[in-house]
Design a protein around this motif. Structure first.
Motif, PDB file in Angstrom:
ATOM      1  N   MET A   1      -1.367   5.697   5.411  1.00  0.00           N
ATOM      2  CA  MET A   1      -0.974   7.045   5.816  1.00  0.00           C
ATOM      3  C   MET A   1       0.553   7.180   5.866  1.00  0.00           C
ATOM      4  SD  MET A   1      -1.916  10.057   6.608  1.00  0.00           S
ATOM      5  CE  MET A   1      -1.263  11.529   7.381  1.00  0.00           C
ATOM      6  N   ASN A   2       1.217   6.146   6.400  1.00  0.00           N
ATOM      7  CA  ASN A   2       2.681   6.175   6.482  1.00  0.00           C
ATOM      8  C   ASN A   2       3.324   6.290   5.102  1.00  0.00           C
ATOM      9  OD1 ASN A   2       2.825   6.075   9.251  1.00  0.00           O
ATOM     10  ND2 ASN A   2       3.057   3.855   9.354  1.00  0.00           N
ATOM     11  N   LEU A   3       2.716   5.637   4.113  1.00  0.00           N
ATOM     12  CA  LEU A   3       3.256   5.692   2.758  1.00  0.00           C
ATOM     13  C   LEU A   3       3.157   7.106   2.192  1.00  0.00           C
ATOM     14  CD1 LEU A   3       1.873   2.371   1.199  1.00  0.00           C
ATOM     15  CD2 LEU A   3       4.238   2.877   1.878  1.00  0.00           C
ATOM     16  N   ILE A   4       2.056   7.795   2.488  1.00  0.00           N
ATOM     17  CA  ILE A   4       1.878   9.170   1.997  1.00  0.00           C
ATOM     18  C   ILE A   4       2.875  10.102   2.664  1.00  0.00           C
ATOM     19  CG2 ILE A   4       0.289  11.126   1.925  1.00  0.00           C
ATOM     20  CD1 ILE A   4      -2.002   9.143   1.684  1.00  0.00           C
ATOM     21  N   VAL A   5       3.051   9.948   3.975  1.00  0.00           N
ATOM     22  CA  VAL A   5       4.020  10.775   4.701  1.00  0.00           C
ATOM     23  C   VAL A   5       5.425  10.529   4.167  1.00  0.00           C
ATOM     24  CG1 VAL A   5       5.086  11.227   6.948  1.00  0.00           C
ATOM     25  CG2 VAL A   5       2.613  10.877   6.786  1.00  0.00           C
ATOM     26  N   SER A   6       5.751   9.265   3.915  1.00  0.00           N
ATOM     27  CA  SER A   6       7.065   8.926   3.368  1.00  0.00           C
ATOM     28  C   SER A   6       7.256   9.557   1.997  1.00  0.00           C
ATOM     29  CB  SER A   6       7.209   7.404   3.270  1.00  0.00           C
ATOM     30  OG  SER A   6       8.435   7.055   2.663  1.00  0.00           O
TER      31      SER A   6
ATOM     32  N   VAL B   1       8.446  24.250  -7.803  1.00  0.00           N
ATOM     33  CA  VAL B   1       9.341  23.117  -8.048  1.00  0.00           C
ATOM     34  C   VAL B   1       9.249  22.121  -6.898  1.00  0.00           C
ATOM     35  CG1 VAL B   1      11.752  22.393  -8.260  1.00  0.00           C
ATOM     36  CG2 VAL B   1      10.947  24.390  -9.516  1.00  0.00           C
ATOM     37  N   THR B   2       9.237  22.625  -5.673  1.00  0.00           N
ATOM     38  CA  THR B   2       9.114  21.748  -4.500  1.00  0.00           C
ATOM     39  C   THR B   2       7.768  21.033  -4.492  1.00  0.00           C
ATOM     40  OG1 THR B   2      10.598  23.116  -3.169  1.00  0.00           O
ATOM     41  CG2 THR B   2       9.077  21.679  -1.981  1.00  0.00           C
ATOM     42  N   LEU B   3       6.705  21.777  -4.761  1.00  0.00           N
ATOM     43  CA  LEU B   3       5.371  21.167  -4.800  1.00  0.00           C
ATOM     44  C   LEU B   3       5.283  20.149  -5.940  1.00  0.00           C
ATOM     45  CD1 LEU B   3       3.175  24.333  -4.142  1.00  0.00           C
ATOM     46  CD2 LEU B   3       3.905  22.585  -2.514  1.00  0.00           C
ATOM     47  N   GLY B   4       5.934  20.460  -7.062  1.00  0.00           N
ATOM     48  CA  GLY B   4       5.964  19.518  -8.179  1.00  0.00           C
ATOM     49  C   GLY B   4       6.678  18.232  -7.817  1.00  0.00           C
ATOM     50  N   SER B   5       7.740  18.352  -7.026  1.00  0.00           N
ATOM     51  CA  SER B   5       8.482  17.176  -6.579  1.00  0.00           C
ATOM     52  C   SER B   5       7.614  16.288  -5.682  1.00  0.00           C
ATOM     53  CB  SER B   5       9.742  17.602  -5.825  1.00  0.00           C
ATOM     54  OG  SER B   5      10.453  16.481  -5.333  1.00  0.00           O
ATOM     55  N   ILE B   6       6.832  16.919  -4.800  1.00  0.00           N
ATOM     56  CA  ILE B   6       5.947  16.156  -3.914  1.00  0.00           C
ATOM     57  C   ILE B   6       4.851  15.468  -4.730  1.00  0.00           C
ATOM     58  CG2 ILE B   6       4.256  16.355  -2.052  1.00  0.00           C
ATOM     59  CD1 ILE B   6       5.944  18.668  -0.942  1.00  0.00           C
ATOM     60  N   ILE B   7       4.262  16.204  -5.691  1.00  0.00           N
ATOM     61  CA  ILE B   7       3.221  15.624  -6.549  1.00  0.00           C
ATOM     62  C   ILE B   7       3.782  14.438  -7.329  1.00  0.00           C
ATOM     63  CG2 ILE B   7       1.749  16.050  -8.565  1.00  0.00           C
ATOM     64  CD1 ILE B   7       1.523  18.972  -7.589  1.00  0.00           C
ATOM     65  N   TYR B   8       4.993  14.595  -7.831  1.00  0.00           N
ATOM     66  CA  TYR B   8       5.638  13.528  -8.595  1.00  0.00           C
ATOM     67  C   TYR B   8       5.799  12.273  -7.741  1.00  0.00           C
ATOM     68  CZ  TYR B   8       9.499  11.009 -10.838  1.00  0.00           C
ATOM     69  OH  TYR B   8      10.293  10.029 -11.384  1.00  0.00           O
ATOM     70  N   ARG B   9       6.236  12.442  -6.496  1.00  0.00           N
ATOM     71  CA  ARG B   9       6.409  11.286  -5.601  1.00  0.00           C
ATOM     72  C   ARG B   9       5.061  10.624  -5.289  1.00  0.00           C
ATOM     73  NH1 ARG B   9      11.167   8.924  -5.701  1.00  0.00           N
ATOM     74  NH2 ARG B   9      12.366  10.535  -6.757  1.00  0.00           N
TER      75      ARG B   9
ATOM     76  N   ILE C   1       2.515  10.602  -7.305  1.00  0.00           N
ATOM     77  CA  ILE C   1       2.139   9.892  -8.533  1.00  0.00           C
ATOM     78  C   ILE C   1       2.826   8.527  -8.584  1.00  0.00           C
ATOM     79  CG2 ILE C   1       2.370   9.882 -11.053  1.00  0.00           C
ATOM     80  CD1 ILE C   1       2.017  12.924 -10.979  1.00  0.00           C
ATOM     81  N   LEU C   2       4.131   8.514  -8.264  1.00  0.00           N
ATOM     82  CA  LEU C   2       4.867   7.248  -8.254  1.00  0.00           C
ATOM     83  C   LEU C   2       4.290   6.288  -7.223  1.00  0.00           C
ATOM     84  CD1 LEU C   2       8.629   8.275  -8.590  1.00  0.00           C
ATOM     85  CD2 LEU C   2       7.031   7.575 -10.369  1.00  0.00           C
ATOM     86  N   LEU C   3       3.920   6.819  -6.055  1.00  0.00           N
ATOM     87  CA  LEU C   3       3.313   5.978  -5.015  1.00  0.00           C
ATOM     88  C   LEU C   3       2.014   5.365  -5.521  1.00  0.00           C
ATOM     89  CD1 LEU C   3       3.073   4.906  -2.113  1.00  0.00           C
ATOM     90  CD2 LEU C   3       2.011   7.080  -1.478  1.00  0.00           C
ATOM     91  N   ALA C   4       1.192   6.182  -6.184  1.00  0.00           N
ATOM     92  CA  ALA C   4      -0.080   5.684  -6.711  1.00  0.00           C
ATOM     93  C   ALA C   4       0.153   4.608  -7.756  1.00  0.00           C
ATOM     94  CB  ALA C   4      -0.880   6.844  -7.314  1.00  0.00           C
ATOM     95  N   VAL C   5       1.147   4.800  -8.600  1.00  0.00           N
ATOM     96  CA  VAL C   5       1.459   3.816  -9.646  1.00  0.00           C
ATOM     97  C   VAL C   5       1.913   2.498  -9.029  1.00  0.00           C
ATOM     98  CG1 VAL C   5       3.056   3.280 -11.526  1.00  0.00           C
ATOM     99  CG2 VAL C   5       1.961   5.519 -11.424  1.00  0.00           C
ATOM    100  N   LEU C   6       2.766   2.588  -8.007  1.00  0.00           N
ATOM    101  CA  LEU C   6       3.245   1.376  -7.339  1.00  0.00           C
ATOM    102  C   LEU C   6       2.100   0.642  -6.647  1.00  0.00           C
ATOM    103  CD1 LEU C   6       6.610   2.612  -5.781  1.00  0.00           C
ATOM    104  CD2 LEU C   6       6.320   1.068  -7.721  1.00  0.00           C
ATOM    105  N   GLN C   7       1.149   1.398  -6.117  1.00  0.00           N
ATOM    106  CA  GLN C   7       0.000   0.785  -5.462  1.00  0.00           C
ATOM    107  C   GLN C   7      -0.900   0.062  -6.453  1.00  0.00           C
ATOM    108  OE1 GLN C   7      -0.628   0.672  -1.964  1.00  0.00           O
ATOM    109  NE2 GLN C   7       1.517   1.262  -2.131  1.00  0.00           N
ATOM    110  N   LEU C   8      -0.786   0.427  -7.739  1.00  0.00           N
ATOM    111  CA  LEU C   8      -1.575  -0.233  -8.781  1.00  0.00           C
ATOM    112  C   LEU C   8      -0.974  -1.570  -9.192  1.00  0.00           C
ATOM    113  CD1 LEU C   8      -2.483   2.810 -11.066  1.00  0.00           C
ATOM    114  CD2 LEU C   8      -4.000   1.567  -9.506  1.00  0.00           C
ATOM    115  N   GLY C   9       0.214  -1.876  -8.647  1.00  0.00           N
ATOM    116  CA  GLY C   9       0.815  -3.178  -8.914  1.00  0.00           C
ATOM    117  C   GLY C   9       2.045  -3.156  -9.793  1.00  0.00           C
ATOM    118  N   PHE C  10       2.500  -1.963 -10.188  1.00  0.00           N
ATOM    119  CA  PHE C  10       3.705  -1.887 -10.998  1.00  0.00           C
ATOM    120  C   PHE C  10       4.934  -2.180 -10.137  1.00  0.00           C
ATOM    121  CE2 PHE C  10       0.740   0.408 -13.613  1.00  0.00           C
ATOM    122  CZ  PHE C  10       1.164   0.170 -14.917  1.00  0.00           C
TER     123      PHE C  10
END
Length: 299
Positions: free
Chosen positions: A1-6, A240-248, A250-259
């Motif tokens: 949860m903390n990662l999503i909030v961050s 644009v703001t919502l797109g920025s949040i979605i982008y972050r 996406i990056l969080l999900a990618v990092l969680q996959l081990g990248f």
């Protein structure tokens, strides 16, 4: 949860980068490379002044002014010097690199033990990572509100007209050079403000923190447009703001996959490329049903 909030907090703060570039990329119809210099410039000005005991509020405001000054230089090179906008931005960006080194006195500078915008009493009492979310919401709402007000004034409508049809705008008596300079100043001022906030959130400023920022800004804009479809101008600013949040996220999900975090620029470029190719992919893969045209038959 903390990662999503961050990630949401980061998305809100980084959204300013997308809002700044939106003025040039979508309204004036050119991508301003100056942003890769003004982002670390804002960070350098804010952090250097805070480290010398200045109020974080004043230091952040000075970062905004520094960004506007950089935008002014690019605007003058483009409108008065007749240098192509891409080259004008690159020249300013390159010059800013040396300026940032002089401001910071080195390649990086830390804010350890210094008071920042995130250290006020209210934000410090919030749960972990919620301070960046609260600050991001306030800043984004204020900046978005100012932009919506500006773009709906007569001056703002003239500014939009230049991006739509510069020749027609000029024939109507609109001072196109002045408008372009104003647009570049506003855009780079907002980008520098973003740099100042990100630096304070991270606790340091680094000479190389501007690398790839134009891709991040474009990702916020494109993802917002792709995710929410046809929108009015005011709604696009919110997207644009919502797109920025979605982008972050996406990056969080990618990092969680081990990248690795070292792959973020590569991942950002791939995400942006896919979003920009989405209309073509939909067409090739027949994901959208063709609109039927013709005269309706009667029984």
């Amino acid at each position: 949860m903390n990662l999503i909030v961050s990630a949401i907090g980061q998305g809100l703060l980084w959204a300013l980068l997308g809002l700044g570039l939106y003025l040039t990329f979508r309204i004036l119809n050119f991508a301003d490379m100056t942003v890769e210099g003004t982002f670390p410039l804002g960070a350098a000005v804010a952090v250097a002044n805070i480290s010398h005991g200045m109020s974080p509020y004043l230091a952040t405001f000075l970062a905004l002014l520094a960004g506007m000054a950089a935008g002014l230089v690019t605007g003058l090179l483009y409108t008065k010097g007749k240098i192509p906008i891409l080259l004008a931005g690159i020249l300013t960006m390159t010059a800013i690199y040396s300026i940032n080194l002089r401001i910071m006195g080195g390649s990086n500078i830390s804010l350890i033990g210094k008071k920042t915008l995130l250290n006020n009493e209210f934000l410090e009492n919030l749960p972990q990572y919620f301070n960046s979310v609260a600050l991001g919401i306030v800043i984004v709402v204020v900046i978005t509100g100012i932009l919506i007000f500006f773009l709906n004034t007569d001056f703002g409508q003239a500014f939009i007209a230049i991006g739509d049809n510069p020749s027609m705008a000029k024939s109507l008596g609109i001072h196109t050079d002045f408008m372009v300079i104003v647009g570049l100043m506003l855009s780079n001022g907002i980008v520098a403000l973003c740099g100042a906030l990100i630096a304070q959130n991270n606790g340091y400023a680094d000479i190389n923190m501007g690398i790839g920022t134009i891709v991040i800004a474009l990702a916020s804009i494109i993802i917002g447009e792709v995710a929410f479809g046809e929108l009015t101008l005011n709604q696009r600013l919110v997207a644009v703001t919502l797109g920025s949040i979605i982008y972050r996220l996406i990056l969080l999900a990618v990092l969680q996959l081990g990248f690795s975090a070292n792959d973020l620029n590569l991942i950002s470029s791939i995400v942006l490329a896919l979003c920009m190719m989405l209309p073509q992919l939909e067409k090739v893969l027949h994901l959208k049903k063709p609109v039927e045209r013709g005269v309706k038959k009667h029984d």
